[in-house]
Design a protein around this motif. Structure first.
Motif, PDB file in Angstrom:
ATOM      1  N   ARG A 175     -24.627 -38.481  28.791  1.00  0.00           N
ATOM      2  CA  ARG A 175     -23.509 -37.520  28.775  1.00  0.00           C
ATOM      3  C   ARG A 175     -23.525 -36.684  27.500  1.00  0.00           C
ATOM      4  NH1 ARG A 175     -20.870 -34.174  28.811  1.00  0.00           N
ATOM      5  NH2 ARG A 175     -18.740 -33.744  29.442  1.00  0.00           N
TER       6      ARG A 175
ATOM      7  N   PHE B  96      -2.012 -24.624  17.908  1.00  0.00           N
ATOM      8  CA  PHE B  96      -3.211 -25.121  18.600  1.00  0.00           C
ATOM      9  C   PHE B  96      -2.884 -26.425  19.333  1.00  0.00           C
ATOM     10  CE2 PHE B  96      -7.442 -27.365  18.345  1.00  0.00           C
ATOM     11  CZ  PHE B  96      -8.056 -26.593  19.298  1.00  0.00           C
TER      12      PHE B  96
ATOM     13  N   PHE C  36      -4.460 -30.086  18.584  1.00  0.00           N
ATOM     14  CA  PHE C  36      -3.958 -30.944  17.509  1.00  0.00           C
ATOM     15  C   PHE C  36      -2.909 -31.908  18.043  1.00  0.00           C
ATOM     16  CE2 PHE C  36      -4.854 -27.708  13.880  1.00  0.00           C
ATOM     17  CZ  PHE C  36      -6.203 -28.006  13.970  1.00  0.00           C
TER      18      PHE C  36
ATOM     19  N   MET D 144      -7.471 -30.595   4.795  1.00  0.00           N
ATOM     20  CA  MET D 144      -8.491 -29.879   5.562  1.00  0.00           C
ATOM     21  C   MET D 144      -8.404 -28.410   5.178  1.00  0.00           C
ATOM     22  SD  MET D 144      -9.558 -29.912   9.521  1.00  0.00           S
ATOM     23  CE  MET D 144      -8.591 -28.818  10.531  1.00  0.00           C
TER      24      MET D 144
ATOM     25  N   GLU E  56     -20.596 -22.220  10.193  1.00  0.00           N
ATOM     26  CA  GLU E  56     -20.798 -22.558  11.605  1.00  0.00           C
ATOM     27  C   GLU E  56     -21.657 -21.491  12.285  1.00  0.00           C
ATOM     28  OE1 GLU E  56     -19.989 -25.365  12.964  1.00  0.00           O
ATOM     29  OE2 GLU E  56     -18.770 -26.135  11.329  1.00  0.00           O
TER      30      GLU E  56
ATOM     31  N   ARG F 249     -25.291 -21.944  11.295  1.00  0.00           N
ATOM     32  CA  ARG F 249     -26.017 -22.944  12.097  1.00  0.00           C
ATOM     33  C   ARG F 249     -26.613 -22.267  13.330  1.00  0.00           C
ATOM     34  NH1 ARG F 249     -21.696 -26.880  13.785  1.00  0.00           N
ATOM     35  NH2 ARG F 249     -23.363 -27.800  14.999  1.00  0.00           N
ATOM     36  N   LEU F 250     -25.857 -21.307  13.869  1.00  0.00           N
ATOM     37  CA  LEU F 250     -26.321 -20.613  15.065  1.00  0.00           C
ATOM     38  C   LEU F 250     -27.431 -19.612  14.729  1.00  0.00           C
ATOM     39  CD1 LEU F 250     -25.781 -20.417  18.086  1.00  0.00           C
ATOM     40  CD2 LEU F 250     -23.957 -18.787  17.613  1.00  0.00           C
TER      41      LEU F 250
ATOM     42  N   ILE G  39     -24.439 -18.619  21.655  1.00  0.00           N
ATOM     43  CA  ILE G  39     -23.021 -18.824  21.956  1.00  0.00           C
ATOM     44  C   ILE G  39     -22.396 -19.759  20.931  1.00  0.00           C
ATOM     45  CG2 ILE G  39     -21.375 -19.797  23.626  1.00  0.00           C
ATOM     46  CD1 ILE G  39     -23.304 -18.955  25.843  1.00  0.00           C
ATOM     47  N   MET G  40     -21.275 -19.350  20.396  1.00  0.00           N
ATOM     48  CA  MET G  40     -20.461 -20.256  19.587  1.00  0.00           C
ATOM     49  C   MET G  40     -19.134 -20.425  20.288  1.00  0.00           C
ATOM     50  SD  MET G  40     -19.618 -20.428  15.575  1.00  0.00           S
ATOM     51  CE  MET G  40     -18.258 -19.396  15.097  1.00  0.00           C
TER      52      MET G  40
ATOM     53  N   PHE H  84     -15.280 -22.197  20.648  1.00  0.00           N
ATOM     54  CA  PHE H  84     -14.134 -22.877  20.044  1.00  0.00           C
ATOM     55  C   PHE H  84     -13.339 -23.636  21.106  1.00  0.00           C
ATOM     56  CE2 PHE H  84     -15.209 -19.882  16.803  1.00  0.00           C
ATOM     57  CZ  PHE H  84     -14.885 -20.525  15.628  1.00  0.00           C
TER      58      PHE H  84
ATOM     59  N   PRO I 292     -12.192 -26.583  23.362  1.00  0.00           N
ATOM     60  CA  PRO I 292     -12.315 -28.035  23.189  1.00  0.00           C
ATOM     61  C   PRO I 292     -12.824 -28.710  24.455  1.00  0.00           C
ATOM     62  CG  PRO I 292     -10.021 -27.457  23.504  1.00  0.00           C
ATOM     63  CD  PRO I 292     -10.784 -26.161  23.503  1.00  0.00           C
TER      64      PRO I 292
ATOM     65  N   GLN J 237     -16.842 -29.810  26.550  1.00  0.00           N
ATOM     66  CA  GLN J 237     -18.304 -29.818  26.580  1.00  0.00           C
ATOM     67  C   GLN J 237     -18.777 -28.753  27.563  1.00  0.00           C
ATOM     68  OE1 GLN J 237     -20.076 -31.929  24.735  1.00  0.00           O
ATOM     69  NE2 GLN J 237     -22.052 -32.307  25.699  1.00  0.00           N
TER      70      GLN J 237
ATOM     71  N   ASN K 297     -23.434 -23.572  20.129  1.00  0.00           N
ATOM     72  CA  ASN K 297     -22.884 -24.285  18.982  1.00  0.00           C
ATOM     73  C   ASN K 297     -21.383 -24.397  19.194  1.00  0.00           C
ATOM     74  OD1 ASN K 297     -22.429 -25.367  16.499  1.00  0.00           O
ATOM     75  ND2 ASN K 297     -22.803 -23.494  15.342  1.00  0.00           N
ATOM     76  N   THR K 298     -20.859 -25.607  19.129  1.00  0.00           N
ATOM     77  CA  THR K 298     -19.436 -25.805  19.405  1.00  0.00           C
ATOM     78  C   THR K 298     -18.684 -26.175  18.136  1.00  0.00           C
ATOM     79  OG1 THR K 298     -19.915 -26.543  21.649  1.00  0.00           O
ATOM     80  CG2 THR K 298     -17.777 -27.153  20.744  1.00  0.00           C
ATOM     81  N   VAL K 299     -17.566 -25.512  17.927  1.00  0.00           N
ATOM     82  CA  VAL K 299     -16.669 -25.865  16.824  1.00  0.00           C
ATOM     83  C   VAL K 299     -15.398 -26.406  17.449  1.00  0.00           C
ATOM     84  CG1 VAL K 299     -15.404 -25.051  14.805  1.00  0.00           C
ATOM     85  CG2 VAL K 299     -17.589 -23.998  15.410  1.00  0.00           C
ATOM     86  N   ASN K 300     -15.125 -27.675  17.179  1.00  0.00           N
ATOM     87  CA  ASN K 300     -13.972 -28.308  17.788  1.00  0.00           C
ATOM     88  C   ASN K 300     -12.968 -28.667  16.689  1.00  0.00           C
ATOM     89  OD1 ASN K 300     -12.199 -30.332  18.839  1.00  0.00           O
ATOM     90  ND2 ASN K 300     -13.565 -30.499  20.596  1.00  0.00           N
ATOM     91  N   MET K 301     -11.882 -27.927  16.645  1.00  0.00           N
ATOM     92  CA  MET K 301     -10.884 -28.109  15.581  1.00  0.00           C
ATOM     93  C   MET K 301     -10.329 -29.530  15.555  1.00  0.00           C
ATOM     94  SD  MET K 301     -10.492 -25.156  14.134  1.00  0.00           S
ATOM     95  CE  MET K 301     -10.744 -23.429  14.479  1.00  0.00           C
TER      96      MET K 301
END
Lengths: 215, 215
Positions: free
Chosen positions: A46, A107, A110, A180, A203, A206-207, B179-180, B182, B184, B186, B196-200
Motif C-alpha cells: 500500500r 484546515f 488538523f 512548527m 518541498e 525536492r520536486l 505534481i506537488m 497538498f 491529505p 494518497q 511529491n505530497t505535502v501533508n500538513m
C-alpha cells in the motif's frame, strides 16, 4: 498483539516517523474497508515500500503481530496513534494570521487529528481584535499571560522570515515548548523546545531535483 | 572544485535531498557574509549534522572541495543549485484557489527559487474568470489546450481530498509530469509522472511524536 517495553526513542529517524504516519493512514483505510488483519506485505504494498522496512519501522516501538498471522488492524491502528501522540488533544495556536496563517486556522486535517486551534495571535494592531473563523485575533504581547491561564502545546509560526526569530523567542519566553514553523529561515530554540520546520520552497526543490534527475 | 561524472541518481534518499536544500541555504548565508571557503565541519555545524554526513551527501554527486582546503563557497553554491534543478525557471500552475491555493499563489519563497506561478485553475464557476494576485483563474477544462500552447512543468494541487485524484488525472492527461499535492490523501500517478505530497497533518504528527517521546 504483544506490545513489549519499547527502546529509547531518541534516535528514531524523521523518515521513520513519516512512514508511521503513512502506515496509520493505510490502517485506517483497511479498517474502513472492514479488514481485521493485515500482513506486513500488504502494508508495504500500500505504501510502496518493502515488508522488511515495515517490520523494521515497527520494531523500534515493540513487538507487534504474530508470525504467519499478520497484524490485528484495530490494535495496530491504536498503537500507531499512541506512538504518534494522537490519543490526546493538542492545544495549538497560530501566530501570524496572514494568508498562510489564516488558511491553516481553518484546515480540517488538523482538527481531525486532534490538533485543536485554540488561539490566533498577530502583531498588527489592524488585525488584533478581529475574528477569523470564530476565533479572536489576540496581541502577541498577551501570549505569556494567556499561556499561564490555559497552557498551549504547540505554536504554529506563520510570520514573515524577518520576524520569525523574534516571534519564536516570544513563544519560548511564554513557556510553549512545541513549535512548527512555516517561515523560510533557520530558527534557534533552547534544547528543551521541539521545533519542526515546514519549508514550502524546499518541498518544491525536492520536486525540481526529481524532475531534473529522472530518466 | 572537481566535478566528476556523478553516479546514477535514482536511489538518492529523500532525506539527502532535504539536506542538500539546507546546505544550499547555509552556503548562501556564507556567501552573503563574505566567506570564500568553508569546511565540511563548518557546514555540518551550521546544520546540526556531522562532517561525515556532509561529505557522504555530496559524494553522491561528484567530487567537491580539496582535502585540507575545504570547499569554494561560490562554486559549491552553484553546484548545489545545479543538482537541485534551480539553474532554470520552472513554470508552475496552482489548481484549486481556495485558502491554501491562494496563499501559495503569492508565496514569495517560490519566486525566489525560480518557481514562477504562471496560471491558476479552479472548477468552481464562481471563481473562474476572477483575478487573484494579477493572474486570472481559468477553468480546469482549458488545461489541456493551455498546456499545449505553453507547457507547464509543475502543477500544485490544492483541492479538497475528495476531488484530488480526479484533478490529478486531469493534470496528467493534460501532459504535465511534475505534481506537488497538498491534498491529505494518497494519490496515484503513472510511472513517468513525479509526485511529491505535502501533508500538513503529517507535519504536525512529526511534532506530536517528538513531544510525546521526549524526556
Amino acid at each position: 498483539m504483544n506490545s513489549q517495553a519499547a527502546p529509547p526513542l531518541k534516535r528514531i529517524a524523521d523518515s521513520t516517523v513519516r512512514r508511521l504516519s503513512l502506515y496509520l493512514r493505510f490502517l485506517e483505510e483497511f479498517e474502513t474497508a472492514g479488514l481485521t488483519t493485515v500482513s506486513s506485505d500488504e502494508l508495504a504494498a500500500r505504501g510502496g515500500t518493502t515488508s522488511a522496512q515495515v517490520r523494521k519501522d515497527l520494531s523500534f516501538f515493540g513487538s507487534f503481530g504474530k508470525r504467519g498471522l499478520g497484524y490485528q488492524v484495530a490494535e495496530l491502528t491504536q498503537s500507531m496513534r499512541r506512538i504518534l501522540g494522537l490519543e490526546r488533544d493538542w492545544r495549538v495556536i497560530i501566530v501570524g494570521v496572514g494568508k498562510i496563517g489564516a488558511a491553516l486556522a481553518q484546515f480540517e486535517g488538523f482538527q481531525q487529528r486532534g490538533f485543536r486551534v485554540v488561539g490566533l495571535y498577530d502583531s498588527d494592531p489592524a488585525k488584533v481584535g478581529r475574528e477569523i473563523y470564530h476565533l479572536p485575533v489576540r496581541a502577541i504581547e498577551s501570549l505569556s499571560e494567556d499561556n499561564r491561564e490555559q497552557p498551549v502545546d504547540i505554536a504554529v509560526i506563520a510570520v514573515p522570515a524577518s520576524a520569525a526569530q523574534r516571534v519564536v523567542d516570544q513563544v519560548v519566553a511564554a513557556g510553549i515548548s512545541g513549535i512548527m514553523s512555516f517561515a523560510p529561515i533557520q530558527l534557534h530554540v533552547p534544547a528543551d523546545v521541539t521545533l519542526n520546520t515546514v519549508n514550502m520552497a524546499m518541498e518544491l526543490e525536492r520536486l525540481s531535483f526529481a524532475l531534473s534527475n529522472r530518466e
